[in-house]
Scaffold this active site. Structure first.
Site, PDB file in Angstrom:
ATOM      1  N   LYS A  47      -3.272   2.686  -2.051  1.00  0.00           N
ATOM      2  CA  LYS A  47      -4.500   2.832  -1.280  1.00  0.00           C
ATOM      3  C   LYS A  47      -4.305   4.020  -0.362  1.00  0.00           C
ATOM      4  O   LYS A  47      -3.741   3.930   0.716  1.00  0.00           O
ATOM      5  CB  LYS A  47      -4.786   1.570  -0.435  1.00  0.00           C
ATOM      6  N   ASP A  68       0.823  -1.204   0.000  1.00  0.00           N
ATOM      7  CA  ASP A  68       0.000   0.000   0.000  1.00  0.00           C
ATOM      8  C   ASP A  68       0.861   1.260   0.000  1.00  0.00           C
ATOM      9  O   ASP A  68       2.024   1.240   0.421  1.00  0.00           O
ATOM     10  CB  ASP A  68      -0.897   0.028   1.245  1.00  0.00           C
ATOM     11  N   MET A  71      -9.532   8.776   8.938  1.00  0.00           N
ATOM     12  CA  MET A  71     -10.071   9.250   7.650  1.00  0.00           C
ATOM     13  C   MET A  71     -11.211  10.238   7.857  1.00  0.00           C
ATOM     14  O   MET A  71     -12.229  10.190   7.171  1.00  0.00           O
ATOM     15  CB  MET A  71     -10.528   8.048   6.797  1.00  0.00           C
TER      16      MET A  71
END
Length: 274
Positions: free
Chosen positions: A71, A49, A188
């Site tokens: 990602k 990632d 996030m």
């Protein structure tokens, strides 16, 4: 009669035709676990990632094939279905496959989805945990996620809902955090900070302390201590962005005076005094 303590070594095997999901931790390569380093070293194929530190890849064999499958929140990402297909193909070709993910595979790393798909395809899969950014970020500031006087528990929650999903019930979570004295660790959440702030304010006072930590455990780590009522304006003023975690709760009072300007904070191996 007291039995002597024993120390056992890991018996985990990384065999051809298998897949191991490995948590690379938050970024600092020194936070990598011994088992994770063993798995990376054994891999013939690594699917990596974006958030994985380049220093972590120094553990890989020079002969290993490294495939970057980006990602990262807010950026163009490799489709999840394609990543799962790559893992299955490589395992069926007899490779020792490691899926290297930032943080921990089972904390907002889509590790559960990948395990399900691999098992459905008849592929043997195992998981090696990594230190998650929400823990590493706050620890780097010398503050715990739980504290007997200030926080009886901790909730890890995502601020990024799956398309078509209503996402977290922030109002209910705010009431629970207030009544149960919980620390909230929001992953996030920067892009939806205004919405999260408004919803949490229905159950938590505007004076609730919080900290935004960007690039947890990396040399470029930055943080800003503020309050729930000033979350959105602090992010905008200090130009904080992803990847970042937002930690909400009374434990944050142990960092510094609320309202301190943004700071570069991470020092590997730093010692902290009470």
């Amino acid at each position: 009669m007291n039995m002597p303590a024993t120390v056992t070594t890991s018996t985990t095997q990384f065999n051809p035709g298998t897949v191991t999901l490995v948590g690379a931790g938050p970024g600092d390569p020194e936070l990598l676990t011994i088992k994770a380093a063993r798995a990376i070293r054994a891999a013939t194929v690594l699917l990596v990632d974006d958030l994985v530190s380049d220093a972590v890849l120094e553990h890989a064999s020079p002969k290993a094939r490294i495939v970057h499958v980006g990602k990262r929140g807010g950026c163009k990402s490799t489709p999840q279905a394609f990543i799962e297909k790559l893992m299955i193909i490589a395992a069926r070709e007899g490779e020792v496959v490691v899926r290297l993910k930032g943080g921990d595979p089972f904390i907002f790393g889509r590790g559960g989805e990948e395990v399900e798909h691999l098992r459905a395809a008849g592929i043997e899969v195992q998981v090696v945990n990594g230190i998650t950014a929400g823990l590493a970020g706050l620890t780097s500031l010398g503050v715990p996620l739980t504290h007997r006087e200030h926080a009886h528990g901790v909730v890890f929650v995502t601020g990024h809902a799956k398309p078509g999903d209503s996402g977290t019930d922030w109002q209910a979570l705010a009431a629970t955090a207030r009544d149960a004295k919980l620390t909230l660790v929001i992953y996030m959440g920067v892009s939806s900070a205004a919405h999260i702030q408004n919803e949490l304010l229905t159950g938590l006072p505007a004076s609730t302390p919080l900290v935004i930590i960007q690039h947890a455990s990396l040399p470029q780590q930055r943080h800003a201590v503020t309050t729930l009522g000033a979350l959105r304006t602090t992010i905008e003023r200090e130009q904080l962005g992803s990847p970042a975690v937002i930690v909400v709760g009374d434990v944050v009072r142990g960092i510094a005076a609320v309202g301190q300007p943004v700071a570069n904070t991470y020092t590997p191996g730093a010692r902290y005094r009470a």
